[in-house]
Motif scaffolding. Structure first.
Motif, PDB file in Angstrom:
ATOM      1  N   LEU A  92       0.831  -1.204   0.000  1.00 15.90           N
ATOM      2  CA  LEU A  92       0.000   0.000   0.000  1.00 15.90           C
ATOM      3  C   LEU A  92       0.867   1.256   0.000  1.00 15.90           C
ATOM      4  O   LEU A  92       0.589   2.219  -0.724  1.00 15.90           O
ATOM      5  N   ALA A  93       1.938   1.251   0.784  1.00 16.13           N
ATOM      6  CA  ALA A  93       2.842   2.406   0.828  1.00 16.13           C
ATOM      7  C   ALA A  93       3.473   2.653  -0.542  1.00 16.13           C
ATOM      8  O   ALA A  93       3.571   3.797  -0.986  1.00 16.13           O
ATOM      9  N   LYS A  94       3.889   1.599  -1.225  1.00 21.14           N
ATOM     10  CA  LYS A  94       4.470   1.755  -2.568  1.00 21.14           C
ATOM     11  C   LYS A  94       3.434   2.335  -3.535  1.00 21.14           C
ATOM     12  O   LYS A  94       3.746   3.210  -4.340  1.00 21.14           O
ATOM     13  N   PHE A  95       2.194   1.838  -3.443  1.00 20.03           N
ATOM     14  CA  PHE A  95       1.119   2.341  -4.301  1.00 20.03           C
ATOM     15  C   PHE A  95       0.841   3.816  -4.009  1.00 20.03           C
ATOM     16  O   PHE A  95       0.747   4.631  -4.924  1.00 20.03           O
ATOM     17  N   GLU A  96       0.724   4.161  -2.728  1.00 18.48           N
ATOM     18  CA  GLU A  96       0.445   5.554  -2.357  1.00 18.48           C
ATOM     19  C   GLU A  96       1.595   6.480  -2.740  1.00 18.48           C
ATOM     20  O   GLU A  96       1.371   7.631  -3.080  1.00 18.48           O
ATOM     21  N   ASP A  97       2.819   5.985  -2.709  1.00 17.70           N
ATOM     22  CA  ASP A  97       3.963   6.802  -3.107  1.00 17.70           C
ATOM     23  C   ASP A  97       3.847   7.202  -4.578  1.00 17.70           C
ATOM     24  O   ASP A  97       4.230   8.305  -4.958  1.00 17.70           O
ATOM     25  N   LYS A  98       3.311   6.313  -5.389  1.00 21.23           N
ATOM     26  CA  LYS A  98       3.115   6.627  -6.819  1.00 21.23           C
ATOM     27  C   LYS A  98       1.853   7.477  -7.038  1.00 21.23           C
ATOM     28  O   LYS A  98       1.840   8.361  -7.875  1.00 21.23           O
TER      29      LYS A  98
END
Length: 124
Positions: A92-98
């Motif tokens: 989720l953190a990787k997705f939100e970073d994008k």
């Protein structure tokens, strides 16, 4: 259950999630985040969730609806740090970073809690 944390500055909204995250927990969290957003300046968020074992459907829905209502506030968010041992929160953190343009988002394993706190509090 939700517990608020103090990280030494009022610019950082910090919480620890333990056990089951309920809709009422999200309501309380969002009320305090709204209070922080009512003041001028950028916001950083720090979330410890390594002891979270379940998120109810009501909590997920309330969180998504809150996010949709506050899309215009995204530029005010500077950084978001997750401390978690759940792989889905790291994803989720990787997705939100994008997704959240201009917001730095990172996930840390529990053994790197000190690094997460240093990162969220450091001057940019």
């Amino acid at each position: 259950m939700l517990r608020f944390l103090e990280l030494g500055t009022t610019d950082i909204w910090a919480v620890r999630v333990e056990g089951t995250l309920e809709s009422d927990d999200i309501a309380l969290a969002m009320a305090t985040l709204d209070e922080r957003l009512s003041r001028p300046g950028d916001v950083r968020c720090y979330i410890e969730a390594e002891d979270m074992d379940h998120v109810t459907l009501g909590a997920m829905l309330r969180d998504v609806l809150y996010g949709l209502r506050h899309v215009g506030d995204v530029p005010r968010f500077e950084r978001l740090a997750f401390v978690a041992d759940q792989s889905w929160l790291h994803a989720l953190a990787k997705f939100e970073d994008k997704l959240l343009i201009g917001v730095e988002v990172r996930a840390f394993p529990p053994e790197e809690r000190a690094e997460a706190r240093a990162w969220i509090t450091e001057e940019v």
